[in-house]
Each structure stands twice: as structure tokens, then as C-alpha cells.
Design a protein around this motif. Structure first.
Motif, short mmCIF file in Angstrom:
data_model
loop_
_atom_site.label_atom_id
_atom_site.label_comp_id
_atom_site.label_asym_id
_atom_site.label_seq_id
_atom_site.Cartn_x
_atom_site.Cartn_y
_atom_site.Cartn_z
N HIS A 45 0.83 -1.20 0.00
CA HIS A 45 0.00 0.00 0.00
C HIS A 45 0.87 1.26 0.00
O HIS A 45 0.63 2.19 -0.77
CB HIS A 45 -0.93 0.00 1.21
N ILE A 46 1.89 1.28 0.83
CA ILE A 46 2.78 2.44 0.90
C ILE A 46 3.53 2.62 -0.41
O ILE A 46 3.65 3.74 -0.91
CB ILE A 46 3.74 2.31 2.10
N ASN A 47 4.02 1.53 -1.00
CA ASN A 47 4.71 1.63 -2.30
C ASN A 47 3.78 2.19 -3.37
O ASN A 47 4.20 2.99 -4.21
CB ASN A 47 5.24 0.27 -2.72
N HIS A 48 2.53 1.79 -3.37
CA HIS A 48 1.57 2.29 -4.34
C HIS A 48 1.32 3.78 -4.14
O HIS A 48 1.30 4.56 -5.11
CB HIS A 48 0.25 1.52 -4.22
N ILE A 49 1.15 4.22 -2.91
CA ILE A 49 0.91 5.63 -2.61
C ILE A 49 2.12 6.48 -2.99
O ILE A 49 1.99 7.55 -3.60
CB ILE A 49 0.57 5.83 -1.12
N SER A 85 4.49 5.79 -5.24
CA SER A 85 4.66 5.86 -6.70
C SER A 85 3.62 6.80 -7.31
O SER A 85 3.92 7.53 -8.26
CB SER A 85 4.62 4.48 -7.33
N SER A 86 2.40 6.81 -6.78
CA SER A 86 1.39 7.75 -7.27
C SER A 86 1.79 9.18 -6.98
O SER A 86 1.60 10.07 -7.83
CB SER A 86 0.03 7.46 -6.61
N ALA A 87 2.33 9.43 -5.81
CA ALA A 87 2.76 10.79 -5.44
C ALA A 87 3.91 11.25 -6.33
O ALA A 87 3.95 12.41 -6.75
CB ALA A 87 3.16 10.83 -3.97
N MET A 96 2.51 12.18 -9.72
CA MET A 96 1.78 13.46 -9.64
C MET A 96 2.75 14.62 -9.51
O MET A 96 2.57 15.67 -10.13
CB MET A 96 0.81 13.44 -8.47
N PHE A 97 3.81 14.46 -8.71
CA PHE A 97 4.81 15.50 -8.56
C PHE A 97 5.49 15.79 -9.90
O PHE A 97 5.73 16.95 -10.24
CB PHE A 97 5.85 15.11 -7.52
N GLY A 98 5.81 14.75 -10.66
CA GLY A 98 6.41 14.94 -11.98
C GLY A 98 5.49 15.70 -12.92
O GLY A 98 5.93 16.59 -13.64
N LEU A 99 4.21 15.36 -12.90
CA LEU A 99 3.24 16.05 -13.74
C LEU A 99 3.14 17.52 -13.35
O LEU A 99 3.18 18.41 -14.21
CB LEU A 99 1.87 15.39 -13.62
N ILE A 100 3.05 17.80 -12.07
CA ILE A 100 2.93 19.18 -11.60
C ILE A 100 4.20 19.96 -11.91
O ILE A 100 4.14 21.11 -12.37
CB ILE A 100 2.61 19.21 -10.09
N SER A 101 5.36 19.37 -11.68
CA SER A 101 6.60 20.10 -11.93
C SER A 101 6.79 20.39 -13.41
O SER A 101 7.24 21.48 -13.78
CB SER A 101 7.80 19.34 -11.37
N ARG A 102 6.41 19.45 -14.30
CA ARG A 102 6.51 19.71 -15.74
C ARG A 102 5.53 20.80 -16.16
O ARG A 102 5.85 21.68 -16.96
CB ARG A 102 6.25 18.43 -16.53
N THR A 103 4.32 20.78 -15.61
CA THR A 103 3.31 21.77 -15.96
C THR A 103 3.70 23.15 -15.46
O THR A 103 3.61 24.14 -16.19
CB THR A 103 1.95 21.36 -15.36
N CYS A 104 4.15 23.23 -14.22
CA CYS A 104 4.52 24.53 -13.65
C CYS A 104 5.75 25.10 -14.33
O CYS A 104 5.86 26.31 -14.50
CB CYS A 104 4.74 24.41 -12.15
N LYS A 105 6.68 24.24 -14.73
CA LYS A 105 7.88 24.72 -15.41
C LYS A 105 7.50 25.37 -16.74
O LYS A 105 7.99 26.45 -17.06
CB LYS A 105 8.85 23.56 -15.66
#
Length: 66
Positions: free
Chosen positions: A38-42, A44-46, A49-58
Motif C-alpha cells: 500500500h505504501i509503495n503504491h501511494i 509511486s502515485s505521489a 503526480m509531482f512529476g506532472l505538476i513540476s513539468r506543468t509549472c515549469k
């Protein structure tokens, strides 16, 4: 000598499968009740999401510079 337990469960003439983990109410439950999957899944999802946000904000940040 004891007979092994029959672990096949049936509901409406269909049998259930034995699995190592399953998802219930958003939690990954493993056969040994460990939180690792469960922790590994959470995590990897985080990370995704962080990669998506950082690419979008950049890209938004560079649009405002020009």
C-alpha cells in the motif's frame, strides 16, 4: 493423518481465486497484512503526480518570462 483444508470458496457456482493482495476501500491489503504494498503504491502515485505538476509549472513559468 489429517486432510488438507479445501481453500476453494464458491459463490453462485463460481470459485474465488487466491491472490497475494487485493484492493478494498482504497487500501491494498496483502495476504500477510503488511502495509508495504500500500505504501509503495501511494509513494509511486505521489511521485507521478509531482512529476506532472513540476513539468506543468515549469512550462507555465517559462511562458510568463517571455
Amino acid at each position: 493423518m489429517q486432510q488438507p483444508l479445501d481453500t476453494n470458496l464458491f459463490m453462485y457456482d463460481s470459485s474465488s481465486d487466491i491472490v497475494s493482495e487485493f484492493k478494498d476501500l482504497g487500501l491494498l491489503v496483502s495476504y500477510n497484512l503488511s502495509w508495504n504494498s500500500h505504501i509503495n503504491h501511494i509513494v509511486s502515485s505521489a511521485i507521478r503526480m509531482f512529476g506532472l505538476i513540476s513539468r506543468t509549472c515549469k512550462s507555465l513559468f517559462f511562458m510568463y518570462l517571455h
